[in-house]
Design a protein around this motif. Structure first.
Motif, PDB file in Angstrom:
ATOM      1  N   ASN A  55      -1.466  -0.557   4.625  1.00  0.00           N
ATOM      2  CA  ASN A  55      -1.337  -1.737   3.757  1.00  0.00           C
ATOM      3  C   ASN A  55      -2.505  -2.692   3.969  1.00  0.00           C
ATOM      4  N   ASP A  98       1.784  -7.063   1.600  1.00  0.00           N
ATOM      5  CA  ASP A  98       3.099  -6.458   1.420  1.00  0.00           C
ATOM      6  C   ASP A  98       2.921  -5.504   0.236  1.00  0.00           C
ATOM      7  N   ARG A  99       2.935  -4.213   0.560  1.00  0.00           N
ATOM      8  CA  ARG A  99       2.626  -3.179  -0.424  1.00  0.00           C
ATOM      9  C   ARG A  99       3.444  -3.319  -1.722  1.00  0.00           C
ATOM     10  N   GLU A 100       4.763  -3.500  -1.571  1.00  0.00           N
ATOM     11  CA  GLU A 100       5.623  -3.549  -2.762  1.00  0.00           C
ATOM     12  C   GLU A 100       5.383  -4.814  -3.578  1.00  0.00           C
ATOM     13  N   ARG A 101       5.212  -5.922  -2.868  1.00  0.00           N
ATOM     14  CA  ARG A 101       4.950  -7.178  -3.583  1.00  0.00           C
ATOM     15  C   ARG A 101       3.638  -7.117  -4.348  1.00  0.00           C
ATOM     16  N   GLU A 270       3.847  -4.498   7.686  1.00  0.00           N
ATOM     17  CA  GLU A 270       3.604  -3.873   6.386  1.00  0.00           C
ATOM     18  C   GLU A 270       4.244  -4.597   5.219  1.00  0.00           C
ATOM     19  N   ASN A 271       5.222  -5.467   5.489  1.00  0.00           N
ATOM     20  CA  ASN A 271       5.834  -6.185   4.363  1.00  0.00           C
ATOM     21  C   ASN A 271       6.061  -7.642   4.761  1.00  0.00           C
TER      22      ASN A 271
END
Ligand code: FAD
Length: 457
Positions: A55, A98-101, A270-271
């Motif tokens: 990330n 944060d990968r998803e964000r 990572e997040n």
């Protein structure tokens, strides 16, 4: 005259940046992304701009090549970097997200852009039509059908290299009593979790790593491994202490009592919630059961829950010096342009830069002009225009941003950091000059008249 029809293949980093750059210039495009209908071997979601492995978008330190590339991109008006910063998680001197964000924020930005239409489908054939332009930003995991199409157009089968993904664990499963917080050389806010190994623990860990079973990878050849992405077991195999000079380097990560450990494993957040942590530099192709067994030998990770395990992948790219023009058009079919990792650059930020560069070239071409030469003193110019089109080597080997790409300074400067900062200053001054030329359309036109692209009528 009808507006050009621009089709961008690949809603990854390069494709999203290219679409946003074109929109900013008033040009509409259709962005084709095959996920989630057609998966790739590494992506896990159907989101645009998914980061497949780490990330981290690497260092933001001004004296690093990655830091300089970020500054150059900011000055060029990059769209994805500000989004990344808005989704940042603590990571010392690095820009980690944060990968998803990040993916969700890019999706939202693209969805809010009326000039971009997203189509969730695989492009397997590049149908030509008057006024139609293609940007292929389909990345290292370009679908096989499109690889074949590119091969047919270029007359070459394409090139490949291998790299690997590192595992991710949950914070709840870590023994936080055994881990300690620190950033290397106390940079940032002690953002990393660190696991210290004494000499005996290190030796046992290394032996287990080397002895563990590896997943056979089709067509795998060690010579095709990307240098920056060596699997950890390959590093371990190269010498008894090699890990201590690589991903387990203890330097600058002293224990809370001031002692220096024999080796240190770092975990990066990572997040945003801090519930997921990645093992830094632990790219691997060990069998999954063996990964869990061996990595649980790390003090503090005895009961680690792995939400993602490492894997190795074959990365596709083209032999740019021989198949592309310097404006990233295929020599054989100039209506087809390439962007991102498929051109032979490596890395997230480098791929974002590739999307920007190709979009700028296409925009200029559609306006009937050519961009002035990109300065080779900048990372973006040296990588995307110097390195990628250097035809002296018989085969292009992918590269990420580094100071070795830049020419020497005219006047020697003492000190490594000072030298890099001086190169940075020169790069940014030259970039400003380039931007002035771009802004003065007339300058761009006269520069265009002086150059002829190879393979051009
Ligand atoms: C396994 C692996 C791990 C990596 N780890 C890192 C890392 O840790 N750090 C780092 O800096 N770089 C890493 N990279 C390198 C690389 O820079 C990234 O993969 C980067 O995302 C490349 O950007 P891109 O836009 O060129 O391609 P991508 O981000 O891969 O985007 C390409 C998109 O095109 C889509 N696509 C492919 N074919 C088609 C088609 N025919 N039709 C429609 N859509 C299609 C794909 O689904 C994908 O979404 C890694 C690469 C791989 C493969």
């Amino acid at each position: 005259m009808a507006a050009p029809e621009i089709r961008i293949v690949g809603g990854g980093l390069a494709g999203c940046e290219a679409a946003l750059q074109l929109a900013r210039r008033g040009r509409s495009s259709t962005l084709y992304e095959m996920r989630p209908t057609v998966p790739t071997p590494a992506h896990r979601s159907g989101c645009l701009a998914e980061l497949v492995c780490s990330n981290s978008l690497k260092s933001a330190d001004p004296a690093t090549a990655s830091g300089l590339l970020k500054e150059e991109l900011d000055r060029l008006g990059c769209e994805l970097l500000p989004i990344a910063r808005a989704c940042a998680v603590p990571a010392g001197a690095a820009l980690a997200v944060d990968r998803e964000r990040f993916a969700a924020a890019v999706e939202a930005r693209i969805a809010a852009e009326p000039l971009i239409t997203v189509r969730r489908e695989e492009v397997g054939r590049l149908e030509a039509a008057p006024g139609r332009w293609w940007i292929l930003a389909s990345g290292p995991l370009t679908s096989p059908a499109l690889q074949d199409q590119i091969g047919a157009l270029t007359g070459q089968g394409g090139l490949h290299f291998f790299d690997a993904i590192a595992p991710t664990v949950t914070r709840d499963s870590l023994d936080l009593g055994r881990l300690y917080r620190a950033s290397r050389y106390a940079k940032g806010e002690a953002d990393y979790l660190n696991a210290a190994l004494d000499e005996g623990e290190y030796r046992a860990f290394r032996e287990a790593l080397v002895a563990a079973e590896r997943i056979p990878v089709k067509d795998f050849d060690r010579a095709d491994l990307f240098e920056g992405c060596q699997p950890i077991e390959e590093i371990a195999e190269s010498g008894p202490q090699s890990l201590c000079f690589g991903p387990l380097r203890p330097v600058g990560l002293n224990l809370p009592d001031g002692r220096r450990a024999h080796a240190v494993v770092q975990l990066r957040q990572e997040n945003a919630a801090g519930t997921l942590w990645g093992l830094v530099g632990f790219q691997t192709r060990l069998r999954w059961g063996d990964q869990e067994r061996v990595f649980r030998m790390i003090p503090g990770l005895e009961r680690a829950e792995f939400v993602r395990l490492g894997q190795m992948h074959r990365n596709f790219y083209v032999d740019s010096p021989r198949v592309l023009r310097p404006d990233f058009a295929l020599r054989a079919e100039p209506a087809v342009r390439l962007a991102g990792q498929i051109t032979g650059v490596e890395g997230y930020v480098e791929s974002i830069a590739g999307g920007l560069v190709t979009a700028w070239h296409l925009d200029a071409a559609l306006a009937g002009r050519r961009l002035p030469p990109w300065p080779y003193t900048t990372i973006i110019g040296a990588l995307h225009h110097g390195f990628l089109f250097d035809d002296t080597a018989p085969r292009l080997a992918p590269m990420n941003a580094n100071f070795g790409l830049l020419p020497e300074l005219d006047q020697p400067v003492k000190g490594k950091r000072e030298r890099k900062l001086a190169q940075r200053e020169r790069a940014l001054a030259d970039l400003e000059f380039f931007l002035r030329l771009v802004a003065e359309d007339a300058g761009a036109v006269s520069a265009a008249a002086e150059t002829e692209y190879p393979g051009e009528e």
